[in-house]
Scaffold this motif. Structure first.
Motif, PDB file in Angstrom:
ATOM      1  N   ASP A 371      34.219  71.868  44.969  1.00  0.00           N
ATOM      2  CA  ASP A 371      33.900  70.597  44.734  1.00  0.00           C
ATOM      3  C   ASP A 371      34.970  69.370  45.361  1.00  0.00           C
ATOM      4  OD1 ASP A 371      35.965  70.983  43.343  1.00  0.00           O
ATOM      5  OD2 ASP A 371      35.151  70.514  41.718  1.00  0.00           O
ATOM      6  N   LEU A 375      33.064  64.069  45.060  1.00  0.00           N
ATOM      7  CA  LEU A 375      33.093  62.834  44.333  1.00  0.00           C
ATOM      8  C   LEU A 375      33.433  61.642  45.492  1.00  0.00           C
ATOM      9  CD1 LEU A 375      32.609  61.126  41.655  1.00  0.00           C
ATOM     10  CD2 LEU A 375      35.013  61.260  41.075  1.00  0.00           C
ATOM     11  N   GLN A 376      34.409  61.696  46.132  1.00  0.00           N
ATOM     12  CA  GLN A 376      34.695  60.961  47.198  1.00  0.00           C
ATOM     13  C   GLN A 376      33.527  60.535  48.336  1.00  0.00           C
ATOM     14  OE1 GLN A 376      36.891  61.999  50.466  1.00  0.00           O
ATOM     15  NE2 GLN A 376      37.831  60.015  50.884  1.00  0.00           N
ATOM     16  N   ARG A 378      30.299  61.329  47.415  1.00  0.00           N
ATOM     17  CA  ARG A 378      29.194  60.499  46.772  1.00  0.00           C
ATOM     18  C   ARG A 378      29.557  58.943  46.760  1.00  0.00           C
ATOM     19  NH1 ARG A 378      27.793  62.983  41.408  1.00  0.00           N
ATOM     20  NH2 ARG A 378      25.994  61.888  41.776  1.00  0.00           N
ATOM     21  N   ILE A 379      30.574  58.598  46.429  1.00  0.00           N
ATOM     22  CA  ILE A 379      31.100  56.947  46.261  1.00  0.00           C
ATOM     23  C   ILE A 379      31.203  56.434  47.832  1.00  0.00           C
ATOM     24  CG2 ILE A 379      32.869  55.735  45.472  1.00  0.00           C
ATOM     25  CD1 ILE A 379      33.707  57.743  43.277  1.00  0.00           C
ATOM     26  N   LEU A 408      29.845  55.801  38.893  1.00  0.00           N
ATOM     27  CA  LEU A 408      30.232  57.427  39.192  1.00  0.00           C
ATOM     28  C   LEU A 408      31.597  58.194  38.655  1.00  0.00           C
ATOM     29  CD1 LEU A 408      28.629  57.856  43.029  1.00  0.00           C
ATOM     30  CD2 LEU A 408      27.839  58.866  40.519  1.00  0.00           C
ATOM     31  N   PRO A 409      32.573  57.362  38.962  1.00  0.00           N
ATOM     32  CA  PRO A 409      33.896  58.341  38.401  1.00  0.00           C
ATOM     33  C   PRO A 409      34.448  57.769  37.129  1.00  0.00           C
ATOM     34  CG  PRO A 409      34.473  56.384  39.858  1.00  0.00           C
ATOM     35  CD  PRO A 409      33.000  56.422  39.929  1.00  0.00           C
ATOM     36  N   ARG A 410      35.078  58.701  36.401  1.00  0.00           N
ATOM     37  CA  ARG A 410      35.990  58.013  35.292  1.00  0.00           C
ATOM     38  C   ARG A 410      36.805  57.091  35.706  1.00  0.00           C
ATOM     39  NH1 ARG A 410      38.035  63.563  32.551  1.00  0.00           N
ATOM     40  NH2 ARG A 410      39.088  63.635  35.144  1.00  0.00           N
ATOM     41  N   ASP A 413      39.842  58.330  37.535  1.00  0.00           N
ATOM     42  CA  ASP A 413      39.745  58.938  38.915  1.00  0.00           C
ATOM     43  C   ASP A 413      39.494  58.152  40.077  1.00  0.00           C
ATOM     44  OD1 ASP A 413      40.159  61.438  37.372  1.00  0.00           O
ATOM     45  OD2 ASP A 413      38.076  61.551  37.107  1.00  0.00           O
ATOM     46  N   GLU A 414      39.802  58.622  41.125  1.00  0.00           N
ATOM     47  CA  GLU A 414      39.737  57.877  42.463  1.00  0.00           C
ATOM     48  C   GLU A 414      39.997  56.351  42.409  1.00  0.00           C
ATOM     49  OE1 GLU A 414      38.841  59.763  44.985  1.00  0.00           O
ATOM     50  OE2 GLU A 414      38.135  61.708  44.411  1.00  0.00           O
TER      51      GLU A 414
END
Length: 645
Positions: A371, A375-376, A378-379, A408-410, A413-414
């Motif tokens: 993973d 997340l990066q 997807r964003i 998308l992120p908490r 995060d990010e």
């Protein structure tokens, strides 16, 4: 491992051997001249020994250890720590033998960690034989922490943040780092010590409280976690267990044990380290990663120097090669291509690559490729697609896509990606003639930004000037909002707010401009709720406060909410407060403290903040920050406040 690795053969100078030689020289020759020379040698040895005493203590047997971390009695991971010149290095291995994290730490004379080089695979999705890749370097520079990615495209944004001079650089998942933090605390003094820890992976700040006990016991509280350590006489960790707030007392959620690195692990899933055949596989993977790194470096050179046609040609081969790393890597390359083509004016192909970036991110196989970067990907891909759609005139679709990416992120995060999404959204809002919305969004970007040079400063000055005609106090407003959202989310909570003292008097206006004074609430227990609409913790506590307000007559308390929004005094903040109240359908009174005068008078640090004031006008209880929103006992405390005489 990055940095100047001393290697396995690095040894501590044998001071005793040098001492014997010096004394031998003194005994062999009895002449005065030879005695003087020997004395000089002895003095030189003493000076060298004193100069390297701290280093010798550190490089001796101080860090050599193996720790196993258990969850409910089963292996989570094993960490091997060994000494290195100037500090120590370690490797954290998953229960199937997969290397997860490798690090090298340099330690200063005050036991603080001055630099960390970190390599990493993907926890939970990596496989035996996977090779940790250089991820980042974090270093202390007096009152700053600088975190830099090892190379582009790893999902790490360069961070340059101001920190307290006593802040401690660390990796939260490493027991070796925790042991070094304990050494740092012992160096600082006796008794309870508070240490602000800076997480190298992300730059978050955590308030840690170290409380010593009897017989080598040490309790460490970090946010909702309470760790109980057992130390040996030298301060090294022997064992530890952790329980989380809200769990049954004594419930052992996590355990750590120091073990003999050669002993078999008495656990259900023993760790197996790679054998010779496994090492051959690792070496082959290293060669493959090096080849892919070369492809990516060449592509990024073209991306930086080339025009649209050259970029498209280079992109095809690079994106195909990155398939060996998974869809997340392909997505990030396509995202970079789309943004570069937009800057070059090639809107058609930019839209094509942005769509491909989203598709690659959605199809990334976490089980096969891990993973890391997902997340990066997807964003970032959605942000690129929104920019491309907006360039084609599809403003509504672009706006909706950015909003979806923001969800998308908490919130913790990010942070850099969240900041960039808000910069994009503010550009859309400014173009659509919505300056107040753009200002509010840009202030959220400021509140998320941990970099020294704020990316939102220039567009914020531009929009503010167009809206109000002058920006004389804008930089001051920016400093008040700076890092506010980031600190609010990652810190456990602020200190007490005048607990036991008489509450200060105040006078504030409501949303309609009417002035309310603290004297109008005197003689009855009062709950003050300091909030803002810019984090989930604030919005959560506002919902709770509305419930208290609906029960105010039954419970015998006053409930007053006091609002501060990031832009500070003016119509933008007033509109944000009114919008938050209308959206939630709330009825509780809202007073505006947009210069934070009352909040500071109460000693506030973090939002949201709850202050319970008794009938006698004294502060009975206060709590703030993210912990306030998670405090499940607050409602009971409010009810008890109404019953108290």
């Amino acid at each position: 491992m990055q940095g100047d690795d001393p290697g396995d053969g690095a040894q501590v100078p044998d001071v005793r051997q040098r001492g014997v030689s010096a004394r031998g020289a003194l005994l062999v020759n009895r002449r005065w001249a030879h005695a003087i020379v020997a004395a000089i040698v002895v003095l030189s040895w003493l000076a060298t020994s004193c100069a390297t005493a701290g280093e010798a203590r550190r490089v001796g047997a101080t860090h050599d250890a193996t720790y196993v971390t258990l969850v409910k009695g089963d292996t989570l991971f094993v960490e091997h720590v060994r000494d290195a010149d100037g500090g120590f290095m370690g490797e954290i291995i998953a229960r199937d033998g997969t290397p997860w994290i490798r690090y090298r730490a340099w330690v200063g004379s005050d036991e603080a960690i001055m630099r960390i080089d970190l390599s990493m695979t993907s926890m939970g999705a990596a496989r035996p034989g996977d090779v940790p890749r250089p991820l980042l370097t974090a270093r202390r520079e007096r009152d700053r922490v600088v975190i830099e990615p090892a190379e582009p495209g790893l999902g790490i944004t360069r961070t340059d943040a101001a920190v307290d001079s006593a802040a401690f650089l660390t990796i939260g998942s490493s027991t070796g780092m925790t042991e070094q933090a304990i050494r740092r605390v012992r160096h600082m003094g006796r008794g309870t010590v508070r240490l602000r820890e800076v997480e190298a992976m992300g730059g978050q700040l955590w308030e840690a409280t170290f409380t010593p006990g009897n017989h080598g016991a040490l309790t460490v509280t970090v946010g909702p976690e309470t760790w109980r350590f057992t130390l040996d006489a030298g301060g090294s960790i022997r064992s530890a267990d952790c329980r989380l707030d809200g769990r049954m007392p004594g419930f052992r959620e996590l355990e750590i044990h120091r073990i003999d690195s050669r002993a078999p692990l008495a656990i259900r899933r023993p760790v197996t380290l790679p054998d010779t055949a496994g090492q051959v596989k690792i070496d082959r993977l290293k060669v493959r990663w090096a080849r892919l790194d070369a492809v990516e470096r060449e592509f990024r050179r073209t991306l930086h120097e080339g025009r649209a046609t050259a970029i498209r040609v280079a992109a095809e081969s690079a994106v195909e090669a990155m398939g060996l790393r998974g869809g997340a890597y392909q997505s990030m390359l396509c995202t970079d291509v789309a943004m570069a083509l937009l800057r070059d004016g090639d809107k058609t192909f930019a839209l094509l690559y942005a769509h491909r970036a989203v598709a690659y991110a959605n199809s990334h196989d976490v089980l096969s490729f891990g993973d890391q970067g997902l997340l990066q990907a997807r964003i970032s891909s959605r942000r690129a697609l929104a920019e491309a759609l907006f360039a084609h005139g599809h403003a509504d679709s672009a706006y909706l896509l950015v909003r979806q990416a923001m969800a998308l992120p908490r919130e913790e995060d990010e942070l850099a990606l969240q900041r960039d999404l808000r910069l994009t959204l503010a550009g859309f809002q400014e173009f659509q003639g919505r300056p107040d919305d753009a200002i509010a969004t840009l202030f959220e970007a400021v509140a998320l930004d941990t970099c020294h040079d704020l990316l939102a400063r220039a567009p914020l000055h531009r929009v503010w000037m167009r809206r109000f005609g002058e920006d004389t106090d804008l930089d001051q407003r920016i400093e008040h909002a700076r890092e506010r959202k980031w600190a609010n989310e990652v810190l456990g909570g602020g200190g007490p707010m005048l607990d036991g003292a008489r509450a200060p008097e105040w006078a504030l206006s409501d949303l309609n401009g009417a002035v309310r004074r603290s004297s109008s609430f005197a003689g009855r227990p009062t709950v003050l709720v300091f909030w803002g609409g810019w984090t989930s913790a604030n919005r959560s506590i506002l919902r709770t406060a509305e419930d208290w307000y609906r029960h105010r007559s039954t419970w015998g308390v006053n409930v007053v909410s006091i609002n501060w929004e990031l832009p500070g005094p003016g119509p933008v903040s007033r509109g944000l407060a009114a919008e938050a109240i209308a959206r939630g359908g709330y009825r509780l009174p809202v007073l505006l403290d947009h210069d934070q005068a009352v909040f500071k008078r109460f000693g506030g640090e973090l939002y949201p903040a709850i202050v319970l004031i008794g009938r006698d006008g004294r502060v009975r209880l206060s709590t703030s920050g993210g912990m306030a929103a998670r405090n499940q006992k607050l409602s009971a405390s409010v009810r008890a406040l109404g019953r108290a005489l």
